[in-house]
Scaffold this active site. Structure first.
Site, PDB file in Angstrom:
ATOM      1  N   CYS A 194     -25.409  21.549  30.463  1.00  0.00           N
ATOM      2  CA  CYS A 194     -26.323  22.226  31.392  1.00  0.00           C
ATOM      3  C   CYS A 194     -25.992  21.879  32.843  1.00  0.00           C
ATOM      4  O   CYS A 194     -26.013  20.711  33.246  1.00  0.00           O
ATOM      5  CB  CYS A 194     -27.763  21.828  31.062  1.00  0.00           C
ATOM      6  N   GLY A 195     -25.695  22.903  33.660  1.00  0.00           N
ATOM      7  CA  GLY A 195     -25.342  22.676  35.054  1.00  0.00           C
ATOM      8  C   GLY A 195     -26.470  22.069  35.864  1.00  0.00           C
ATOM      9  O   GLY A 195     -26.249  21.180  36.702  1.00  0.00           O
ATOM     10  N   HIS A 196     -27.709  22.517  35.630  1.00  0.00           N
ATOM     11  CA  HIS A 196     -28.850  21.964  36.359  1.00  0.00           C
ATOM     12  C   HIS A 196     -29.053  20.488  36.012  1.00  0.00           C
ATOM     13  O   HIS A 196     -29.451  19.688  36.864  1.00  0.00           O
ATOM     14  CB  HIS A 196     -30.121  22.747  36.034  1.00  0.00           C
ATOM     15  N   CYS A 197     -28.782  20.128  34.751  1.00  0.00           N
ATOM     16  CA  CYS A 197     -28.904  18.725  34.336  1.00  0.00           C
ATOM     17  C   CYS A 197     -27.877  17.863  35.068  1.00  0.00           C
ATOM     18  O   CYS A 197     -28.179  16.743  35.499  1.00  0.00           O
ATOM     19  CB  CYS A 197     -28.709  18.600  32.825  1.00  0.00           C
TER      20      CYS A 197
END
Length: 513
Positions: A70-73
């Site tokens: 996950c990029g946001h993670c």
């Protein structure tokens, strides 16, 4: 109406856009990657084996449920770690933890705590007896400030005008209970609501109404006063029933018209707007050009005129609303436009709307005179790959009326699991190519409205539909052989489908793997 994972993903994307600058987040993420394992992590890593023990050990703990892809993670990770290091020095220490919810071992935890998107942060209080969503900032300094407030009392006593000045921010919502004494049913109920809603709002209580901004010593107590930076600025309630108090706060804490722009102060109202199950009217236009003030005046008037209807209003700037445009299937050349999404997710669109058309169009909606709008990609002119492409405009014909057994995948182009599954579905479709009773298909669920028959709460979601109309979620193995075996074991021939359609409903499909 339940919130889909697609909605949650959109909201999280909006949260990132409206919070820290992207360049800063990228820089932090890069720094984390360069740092490697040089320093011990302050964030506690948990899994299913030790989770309950960790919750029981710590009276207050924040847990991030994340996925490695996950990029946001990845962007949150360095900020979360910085915050954990700072909060470890707090007295008492505030514990930040993380769980890889993508790991098969930990998926029961993700199910138990209703994780619908990544990253999701939850606050565990009192050894897990009280669990709340984390709704604070996503950068280190903001995380620290927010959590320090969360470990203190749910409501702070205001003993002087200086206390009021320090606590009540004229840019935020603040809720104050005004009492004759700090005891009794009203006070107890107020404190109960403050504890329950503390992750959403700031609360205070006082014996002295004249300490408050615009305060009046003669106010009739007990009273709840809600300060807000929009509309009428101050609203009061004397109903201290817990449910009534929650409803008062909910109704009073959202602007009559929510503004969707790049101002981070509007972010909490946007989240609340999109999470609501009520019908939503959304006017999108360019704030910096054209007759914006004319639109705004008419639209705010419409919101006042229809305030007794079960509908919420939003006005959005084209530049800030790209995520919403993608979600609803809108185009920039349709602006100015107004769109309504009702409680059943049906959408109604008026493109190139003029200010003097807004009220009459809304009346048509309330009178049931509008036809729904459906988001769909064009039907493919060529569809000769092993896995067939379906879109919203042909999915019913392709899946339910083709007379075939159809395994259909609902995917998102950015989804890592979907990318991994794609060649596996191609292999399975190639293996079954000679079977004229079987089709494997896929639909981009971010570019097409998903039919209501399918419950798509995440990506990828697969369903198996037989010619007789039976439909089951595909929850078996994700190898090509396992997919092929499932289809062979559960498919219907044309004759079987006709026989079943003429007989009583049969038992649900059985996964024989």
């Amino acid at each position: 109406m339940a919130i889909s994972k697609a909605w949650i993903s959109l909201l999280l994307a909006l949260a990132v856009v409206l919070s820290a600058p992207a360049a800063k987040a990228e820089e932090a993420a890069a720094a984390a990657g360069e740092g490697g394992e040089a320093a011990a992590e302050a964030v506690l890593t948990l899994d299913a084996d030790g989770f309950d023990e960790a919750v029981a050990k710590h009276p207050f703990m924040v847990v991030e449920f994340y996925a490695p892809w996950c990029g946001h993670c990845k962007k949150l990770a360095p900020e979360y770690e910085k915050a954990a290091q700072e909060l470890s020095k707090h007295d008492p220490p505030i514990v930040l933890a993380k769980v890889d919810a993508n790991d098969e071992k930990n998926k029961p935890l993700a199910t138990k705590y209703e994780i619908q998107g990544f990253p999701t942060l939850k606050i565990f209080r009192n050894q897990g007896k009280n669990i709340q969503e984390y709704k604070g900032p996503r950068e280190a300094e903001g995380i620290v400030e927010y959590l320090k407030k969360q470990v203190g009392p749910a409501s702070k006593e205001i003993k002087s005008p200086e206390d009021a000045t320090n606590l009540i921010d004229d840019k935020k919502i603040y809720i104050v209970g005004i009492f004759s004494e700090l005891s009794g049913t009203e006070y107890t109920n107020f404190m109960e609501v403050a504890e329950k809603l503390r992750s959403d709002y700031d609360f205070g209580h006082t014996l002295h109404a004249n300490h408050l901004p615009r305060g009046d010593a003669a106010v009739e107590r007990p009273l709840v006063r809600l300060f807000k930076p929009f509309d009428e600025l101050v609203v009061d309630s004397k109903d201290f029933d817990v449910t009534a108090l929650e409803k008062f706060i909910d109704a009073s804490s959202t602007p009559k018209v929510v503004t969707f722009d790049k101002n981070p102060d509007n972010h909490p109202y946007l989240l609340k707007f999109f999470q609501s199950s009520a019908a939503k009217a959304m006017l999108f236009l360019n704030f910096s050009t054209g007759p914006f003030e004319s639109f705004k005046s008419v639209y705010y008037g419409a919101a006042e005129e229809f305030k007794d209807k079960e509908i919420k209003f939003l006005i959005g700037d084209l530049e800030a609303s790209q995520g919403a445009f993608q979600y609803f299937g809108l185009r920039e050349d349709q602006v100015p436009l107004i769109i309504i999404q009702d409680g059943d997710s049906k959408k109604f669109l008026k493109a190139h709307v003029e200010p003097d058309q807004i009220v009459s169009w809304l009346k048509q909606y309330f009178d049931g005179k509008l036809s729904p709008f459906r988001k769909s990609e064009p039907i493919p002119e060529v569809n000769d790959e092993p896995v067939k492409v379906v879109v919203a405009d042909n999915v019913h014909d392709f899946v339910f009326k083709s007379g075939k057994n159809v395994l259909v995948e609902f995917y998102a182009p950015w989804c890592g699991h979907c990318k991994k599954l794609a060649p596996i579905l191609d292999e399975a479709a190639t293996t079954l190519k000679s079977d004229k009773d079987v089709v494997i298909a896929k639909m981009d669920a971010t570019a097409n409205d998903v039919p209501s028959e399918f419950d798509v709460q995440g990506y990828p979601t697969l369903y198996f539909v037989t010619p007789s109309g039976k439909m089951v979620p595909y929850e078996s193995g994700r190898t090509a052989d396992e997919i092929v075996d499932f289809i062979k074991n559960n498919k219907e021939t044309a004759g079987q489908a006709k026989e079943k359609a003429e007989s009583a409903p049969a038992e649900p499909l059985k996964d024989e793997l």
